[in-house]
Scaffold this motif. Sequence first.
Motif, PDB file in Angstrom:
ATOM      1  N   TRP A  19       0.849  -1.187   0.000  1.00  0.00           N
ATOM      2  CA  TRP A  19       0.000   0.000   0.000  1.00  0.00           C
ATOM      3  C   TRP A  19       0.884   1.237   0.000  1.00  0.00           C
ATOM      4  O   TRP A  19       1.816   1.349   0.810  1.00  0.00           O
ATOM      5  N   PHE A  23      -2.998   6.895   5.936  1.00  0.00           N
ATOM      6  CA  PHE A  23      -4.175   6.127   6.353  1.00  0.00           C
ATOM      7  C   PHE A  23      -4.166   6.210   7.871  1.00  0.00           C
ATOM      8  O   PHE A  23      -3.365   5.552   8.542  1.00  0.00           O
ATOM      9  N   THR A  83      -9.529   8.229   4.392  1.00  0.00           N
ATOM     10  CA  THR A  83      -9.517   7.076   3.497  1.00  0.00           C
ATOM     11  C   THR A  83     -10.388   5.982   4.101  1.00  0.00           C
ATOM     12  O   THR A  83     -10.151   5.556   5.233  1.00  0.00           O
ATOM     13  N   TRP A 121      -9.446  -0.305   2.209  1.00  0.00           N
ATOM     14  CA  TRP A 121      -8.597   0.300   1.175  1.00  0.00           C
ATOM     15  C   TRP A 121      -7.750  -0.791   0.528  1.00  0.00           C
ATOM     16  O   TRP A 121      -7.014  -1.499   1.183  1.00  0.00           O
ATOM     17  N   THR A 172       0.569   5.290   0.362  1.00  0.00           N
ATOM     18  CA  THR A 172      -0.385   6.326   0.768  1.00  0.00           C
ATOM     19  C   THR A 172      -0.178   7.653   0.053  1.00  0.00           C
ATOM     20  O   THR A 172      -0.959   8.588   0.269  1.00  0.00           O
ATOM     21  N   SER A 177      -8.839  12.487   9.138  1.00  0.00           N
ATOM     22  CA  SER A 177      -8.355  12.977   7.853  1.00  0.00           C
ATOM     23  C   SER A 177      -6.857  13.268   7.929  1.00  0.00           C
ATOM     24  O   SER A 177      -6.376  13.865   8.896  1.00  0.00           O
ATOM     25  N   LEU A 187      -3.059  10.334  -1.008  1.00  0.00           N
ATOM     26  CA  LEU A 187      -4.321  10.221  -0.273  1.00  0.00           C
ATOM     27  C   LEU A 187      -4.692  11.564   0.352  1.00  0.00           C
ATOM     28  O   LEU A 187      -3.822  12.357   0.720  1.00  0.00           O
TER      29      LEU A 187
END
Length: 271
Positions: A65, A107, A74, A78, A67, A102, A70
């Motif tokens: 993953w 994340f 999220t 995900w 990020t 946020s 982003l």
Amino acid sequence: MPDKSNRWLHSIRTLLHKATMISAELPGVNNLLFSINKKLVSFLLFISLIFTSAAVHSATILNAWNTNGLSGITPDGWKATTVAENMETGELSRSVGIVAVSLADGFSARAWDVVDIEAGKAGNRYFEWFVEPSEGYMISVSSIQFNTRRTDTGPKNLQLTYSTNSVDFINAGAEITDYDNTTDGYTHSAIDLSGISDLQERRERMYFRLYGAKATGSTGNLSFGRTGEVTNDLTITGTVEEDSSFRMLVSPDEVYEDEVFNSTFTLTLRN
């Protein structure tokens, strides 16, 4: 669909299997002379095994993953941004004990204010993700590496755990304590999982959790992802290989349309 080396291997095995079946169906035939030289078949089988072995034993990124890019909150679930061939797409989520927040390039969640990791386990304070091989394949996990970012009041202790049934989670590696906290985040050393037998040659989904604890306030944040980082922020590394037990269940008459090696052969019958 298997890679080319596996298709070669499949074709040769199919050819030899068909020959065996025909021989069994024609017990009165003294000799079966094939248009393919046995030495050539053996050589091709040997080469295929070399290529297959190299593919199997070379570690690769199973799921990862990143990020970067982003924004906002999220959502849970995900999906992995990098997925290896013959792997399903993993998902990253938050537990019910933490609250999504946020954060750009992250994340993130808050509510890590428990006294220690054991309290974090009891209070469901964790991120969770899974990895899973595609049907007909099995995987071995060798390591997990991640980047985190936290606020000054965020969790100071972390613990990676794993499970093969999504219920019973076992610690993997030592507890991470008082890791560096910088504005753009921290890159943790990879955690070696190659010695955990439960995570080797698995045909089913495997689950992982990162527990957090010792935040000094309920608003202290923890996230995967460094600011502006272009590399992966959560990486599961290992190997993927064809599951031989699954292959034995497949009909030997199966031939792929793009087969590199034609399994058609000629029989000469002698009295």
